[in-house]
Write a protein that holds these residues in place. Structure first.
Motif, PDB file in Angstrom:
ATOM      1  N   UNK A 198       0.831  -1.193   0.000  1.00  0.00           N
ATOM      2  CA  UNK A 198       0.000   0.000   0.000  1.00  0.00           C
ATOM      3  C   UNK A 198       0.871   1.249   0.000  1.00  0.00           C
ATOM      4  N   UNK A 199       0.275   2.310  -0.477  1.00  0.00           N
ATOM      5  CA  UNK A 199       0.972   3.583  -0.573  1.00  0.00           C
ATOM      6  C   UNK A 199       0.134   4.629   0.143  1.00  0.00           C
ATOM      7  N   UNK A 200       0.783   5.444   0.943  1.00  0.00           N
ATOM      8  CA  UNK A 200       0.083   6.505   1.656  1.00  0.00           C
ATOM      9  C   UNK A 200       0.263   7.822   0.918  1.00  0.00           C
ATOM     10  N   UNK A 201      -0.584   8.740   1.254  1.00  0.00           N
ATOM     11  CA  UNK A 201      -0.468  10.063   0.676  1.00  0.00           C
ATOM     12  C   UNK A 201      -1.220  11.050   1.533  1.00  0.00           C
ATOM     13  N   UNK A 202      -1.064  12.315   1.219  1.00  0.00           N
ATOM     14  CA  UNK A 202      -1.802  13.337   1.958  1.00  0.00           C
ATOM     15  C   UNK A 202      -1.912  14.586   1.108  1.00  0.00           C
ATOM     16  N   UNK A 203      -2.838  15.442   1.524  1.00  0.00           N
ATOM     17  CA  UNK A 203      -2.945  16.751   0.891  1.00  0.00           C
ATOM     18  C   UNK A 203      -1.784  17.619   1.371  1.00  0.00           C
ATOM     19  N   UNK A 204      -1.742  18.852   0.921  1.00  0.00           N
ATOM     20  CA  UNK A 204      -0.594  19.707   1.240  1.00  0.00           C
ATOM     21  C   UNK A 204      -0.483  19.996   2.733  1.00  0.00           C
ATOM     22  N   UNK A 205      -1.631  20.256   3.383  1.00  0.00           N
ATOM     23  CA  UNK A 205      -1.580  20.628   4.798  1.00  0.00           C
ATOM     24  C   UNK A 205      -1.564  19.416   5.718  1.00  0.00           C
ATOM     25  N   UNK A 206      -1.896  18.238   5.186  1.00  0.00           N
ATOM     26  CA  UNK A 206      -1.857  17.020   5.986  1.00  0.00           C
ATOM     27  C   UNK A 206      -3.156  16.683   6.688  1.00  0.00           C
ATOM     28  N   UNK A 207      -4.196  17.520   6.508  1.00  0.00           N
ATOM     29  CA  UNK A 207      -5.480  17.260   7.169  1.00  0.00           C
ATOM     30  C   UNK A 207      -6.163  16.027   6.583  1.00  0.00           C
ATOM     31  N   UNK A 208      -5.888  15.747   5.317  1.00  0.00           N
ATOM     32  CA  UNK A 208      -6.485  14.576   4.674  1.00  0.00           C
ATOM     33  C   UNK A 208      -5.374  13.583   4.365  1.00  0.00           C
ATOM     34  N   UNK A 239     -18.235   0.729  -9.232  1.00  0.00           N
ATOM     35  CA  UNK A 239     -17.226  -0.226  -8.788  1.00  0.00           C
ATOM     36  C   UNK A 239     -15.822   0.327  -8.671  1.00  0.00           C
ATOM     37  N   UNK A 240     -15.669   1.607  -8.922  1.00  0.00           N
ATOM     38  CA  UNK A 240     -14.335   2.161  -8.765  1.00  0.00           C
ATOM     39  C   UNK A 240     -14.428   3.621  -8.367  1.00  0.00           C
ATOM     40  N   UNK A 241     -13.323   4.108  -7.913  1.00  0.00           N
ATOM     41  CA  UNK A 241     -13.221   5.507  -7.542  1.00  0.00           C
ATOM     42  C   UNK A 241     -11.875   6.028  -8.037  1.00  0.00           C
ATOM     43  N   UNK A 242     -11.724   7.324  -7.980  1.00  0.00           N
ATOM     44  CA  UNK A 242     -10.481   7.914  -8.462  1.00  0.00           C
ATOM     45  C   UNK A 242      -9.749   8.610  -7.327  1.00  0.00           C
ATOM     46  N   UNK A 243      -8.440   8.489  -7.350  1.00  0.00           N
ATOM     47  CA  UNK A 243      -7.590   9.159  -6.358  1.00  0.00           C
ATOM     48  C   UNK A 243      -6.630  10.068  -7.117  1.00  0.00           C
ATOM     49  N   UNK A 244      -6.433  11.260  -6.597  1.00  0.00           N
ATOM     50  CA  UNK A 244      -5.458  12.152  -7.219  1.00  0.00           C
ATOM     51  C   UNK A 244      -4.053  11.642  -6.908  1.00  0.00           C
ATOM     52  N   UNK A 245      -3.444  11.000  -7.894  1.00  0.00           N
ATOM     53  CA  UNK A 245      -2.149  10.349  -7.677  1.00  0.00           C
ATOM     54  C   UNK A 245      -1.071  11.337  -7.253  1.00  0.00           C
ATOM     55  N   UNK A 246      -1.258  12.607  -7.548  1.00  0.00           N
ATOM     56  CA  UNK A 246      -0.254  13.606  -7.170  1.00  0.00           C
ATOM     57  C   UNK A 246      -0.069  13.689  -5.659  1.00  0.00           C
ATOM     58  N   UNK A 247      -1.074  13.205  -4.900  1.00  0.00           N
ATOM     59  CA  UNK A 247      -0.990  13.285  -3.445  1.00  0.00           C
ATOM     60  C   UNK A 247      -0.228  12.118  -2.835  1.00  0.00           C
ATOM     61  N   UNK A 248       0.033  11.082  -3.635  1.00  0.00           N
ATOM     62  CA  UNK A 248       0.646   9.879  -3.072  1.00  0.00           C
ATOM     63  C   UNK A 248       2.131  10.109  -2.818  1.00  0.00           C
ATOM     64  N   UNK A 249       2.592   9.590  -1.689  1.00  0.00           N
ATOM     65  CA  UNK A 249       4.005   9.752  -1.323  1.00  0.00           C
ATOM     66  C   UNK A 249       4.901   9.168  -2.417  1.00  0.00           C
ATOM     67  N   UNK A 250       5.854   9.937  -2.834  1.00  0.00           N
ATOM     68  CA  UNK A 250       6.833   9.454  -3.800  1.00  0.00           C
ATOM     69  C   UNK A 250       6.317   9.373  -5.222  1.00  0.00           C
TER      70      UNK A 250
END
Ligand SMILES: [Zn+2]
Length: 118
Positions: free
Chosen positions: A10-20, A92-103
């Motif tokens: 799994x890969x973690x990520x966050x928004x710029x401020x870290x609230x999400x 059956x699917x959702x989208x994630x903004x990949x730009x937020x993912x760590x690395x």
């Protein structure tokens, strides 16, 4: 890099401020860059996952665009686009903004251009 065990990690990520904070089951192999009127302005690179496979923590605000049946979420604090989810019919699917993912490195994945203009 850890050695591949065949098990996607799994890969973690966050928004710029870290609230999400977001966690996805595996790094994206490809992302979508879409040219619709919204994505043009938000510059998302979208990775798709099964709905339910993604953990989202923190307060997000959904934006429902016209009659499109998806909620496009952003952080209530810093405004980063985080993910989208269906508002009605389950596709059956959702989208994630990949730009937020760590690395995340847009140069290291296949970027598929989606032509949704108009
Ligand atoms: Zn934020």
């Amino acid at each position: 890099m850890a050695e591949e065990t065949g098990q996607a990690s799994s890969v973690a990520g966050s928004c710029h401020c870290g609230a999400v904070r977001i966690e996805v089951p595996a790094p994206p192999e490809w992302v979508a860059s879409c040219n619709c009127s919204l994505c043009t302005k938000t510059a998302w690179l979208v990775a798709y996952y099964p709905d339910g496979a993604v953990k989202v923590e923190g307060e997000t605000v959904p934006y429902a665009w016209g009659d499109r049946m998806i909620g496009i979420h952003h952080c209530a604090v810093c405004g980063c686009g985080t993910h989208w989810r269906t508002l009605s019919e389950d596709f059956g699917r959702m989208g994630v903004n990949a730009r937020l993912l760590d690395g995340f490195d847009a140069k290291a994945v296949e970027v598929r251009l989606f032509d949704n203009k108009g």
